[in-house]
Design a protein around this motif. Sequence first.
Motif, PDB file in Angstrom:
ATOM      1  N   LEU A 110      -6.710   3.551 -29.386  1.00 53.44           N
ATOM      2  CA  LEU A 110      -7.095   3.234 -30.751  1.00 53.44           C
ATOM      3  C   LEU A 110      -6.019   2.369 -31.396  1.00 53.44           C
ATOM      4  O   LEU A 110      -4.823   2.573 -31.163  1.00 53.44           O
ATOM      5  CB  LEU A 110      -7.269   4.499 -31.589  1.00 53.44           C
ATOM      6  CG  LEU A 110      -8.607   5.236 -31.560  1.00 53.44           C
ATOM      7  CD1 LEU A 110      -8.537   6.460 -32.473  1.00 53.44           C
ATOM      8  CD2 LEU A 110      -9.744   4.324 -31.993  1.00 53.44           C
ATOM      9  N   SER A 111      -6.443   1.411 -32.194  1.00 54.73           N
ATOM     10  CA  SER A 111      -5.528   0.671 -33.060  1.00 54.73           C
ATOM     11  C   SER A 111      -5.815   1.083 -34.493  1.00 54.73           C
ATOM     12  O   SER A 111      -6.961   1.012 -34.953  1.00 54.73           O
ATOM     13  CB  SER A 111      -5.733  -0.844 -32.906  1.00 54.73           C
ATOM     14  OG  SER A 111      -5.092  -1.345 -31.765  1.00 54.73           O
ATOM     15  N   GLN A 112      -4.803   1.531 -35.190  1.00 49.77           N
ATOM     16  CA  GLN A 112      -4.944   1.944 -36.579  1.00 49.77           C
ATOM     17  C   GLN A 112      -4.581   0.781 -37.496  1.00 49.77           C
ATOM     18  O   GLN A 112      -3.842  -0.126 -37.130  1.00 49.77           O
ATOM     19  CB  GLN A 112      -4.045   3.148 -36.872  1.00 49.77           C
ATOM     20  CG  GLN A 112      -4.310   4.367 -36.008  1.00 49.77           C
ATOM     21  CD  GLN A 112      -5.632   5.047 -36.327  1.00 49.77           C
ATOM     22  OE1 GLN A 112      -6.237   4.797 -37.380  1.00 49.77           O
ATOM     23  NE2 GLN A 112      -6.089   5.906 -35.424  1.00 49.77           N
ATOM     24  N   SER A 122      -9.799   2.048 -38.316  1.00 52.55           N
ATOM     25  CA  SER A 122      -9.361   2.074 -36.927  1.00 52.55           C
ATOM     26  C   SER A 122     -10.349   1.292 -36.069  1.00 52.55           C
ATOM     27  O   SER A 122     -11.498   1.069 -36.452  1.00 52.55           O
ATOM     28  CB  SER A 122      -9.262   3.511 -36.412  1.00 52.55           C
ATOM     29  OG  SER A 122     -10.553   4.112 -36.350  1.00 52.55           O
ATOM     30  N   ASN A 148     -15.303   0.414 -33.887  1.00 52.84           N
ATOM     31  CA  ASN A 148     -15.444   1.815 -33.542  1.00 52.84           C
ATOM     32  C   ASN A 148     -16.664   2.402 -34.259  1.00 52.84           C
ATOM     33  O   ASN A 148     -16.560   2.975 -35.349  1.00 52.84           O
ATOM     34  CB  ASN A 148     -14.173   2.578 -33.925  1.00 52.84           C
ATOM     35  CG  ASN A 148     -14.133   3.974 -33.348  1.00 52.84           C
ATOM     36  OD1 ASN A 148     -15.089   4.423 -32.735  1.00 52.84           O
ATOM     37  ND2 ASN A 148     -13.021   4.668 -33.536  1.00 52.84           N
ATOM     38  N   GLU A 152     -16.381   4.628 -37.757  1.00 55.57           N
ATOM     39  CA  GLU A 152     -16.175   3.686 -38.855  1.00 55.57           C
ATOM     40  C   GLU A 152     -17.493   3.061 -39.319  1.00 55.57           C
ATOM     41  O   GLU A 152     -18.414   2.864 -38.519  1.00 55.57           O
ATOM     42  CB  GLU A 152     -15.230   2.560 -38.431  1.00 55.57           C
ATOM     43  CG  GLU A 152     -13.845   3.018 -37.989  1.00 55.57           C
ATOM     44  CD  GLU A 152     -12.987   3.509 -39.142  1.00 55.57           C
ATOM     45  OE1 GLU A 152     -13.377   3.318 -40.322  1.00 55.57           O
ATOM     46  OE2 GLU A 152     -11.921   4.096 -38.881  1.00 55.57           O
TER      47      GLU A 152
END
Length: 315
Positions: A110-112, A122, A148, A152
């Motif tokens: 995951l990229s926040q 995210s 996502n 999201e």
Amino acid sequence: MAEAWEVRKNDGVARVKSIFIYPIKSCKPISVQHASISPTGFVWDRHWMVINSKGRGCTQRVEPRLALIQVDLPLEAFSPAWQPNHSSYLVVRAPGMPELKVSLAKPSLLSQGVSVWEWSGSALDEGHEAAQWFTDFLGKPSRLVRFNEESETRPTDPAYATGFNVKFTDAFQFLLISQASLDAVNEQLEEPVNINRFRPNIFVDGCESFAEDLWKQIIINESKFDGVMLCPRCKVPSINQEDATQGNEPTATMMKFRSAKVLKVDTTTTQYKGRVYLGQMLVCEDDSNSWGKIISVGDVIHVEKVFPSYADVAV
């Protein structure tokens, strides 16, 4: 805003000429014969995005070399109800770069703090190999992320369309432009430009030039689309999609006949003063269970409602 009045045009003149899907935001499109509609637009459209070291989405506005990146998906990916497996890939190519294969299976990273325009959240991260590929090609730290969908949502601007969502597209689910409108622009240019400068999803033929500006509601293959806003053009149309060089055209010439001032649209409350306009941005209603339905090249455009004048069109 004045009430839209109804008009029927079921004579089959206007039809879908081409369908374009942009799997990675700001990279080259895939031209397809048919596409499935999802609650966020066409399936696979702006499903991925390149981000910089701060998590901000990259576009051709600041990284024109994105125009050189070609992407491919399995042909069957555009069929209804198709599901990827571990042997399904997004294939990415660019001049001077090795081929990159990105598995369509859900990544575990995951990229926040990923952001695009007003939205942040995210995103699924496609990993080190993809990150290194885009870093090498763009010459600065970059990563490839996937929207996502499980955690999201990204709603459209409620000032124009309430209750609709998108992925990484700029604003709304679809952009429609006509061949006649492109022809009218090219008639004013010393060097004609390709439709790829304007990056539509739905390219239609058989209507008069700029007729789509006033399309308030259309039906394509039983799916209902609402026109929500004329498309204010940024600097991307001035970027040559074949070599990523930037000039002044077609924007400079379009200012003479496609600016808000010339069109007499109301920009008193908009951030898009000084822009030129080409194309109508759309959302798809689910009144007839549109999700999963197919739009195909050759489909008839049934114009159900139009606005009386440019003064009534949202910008």
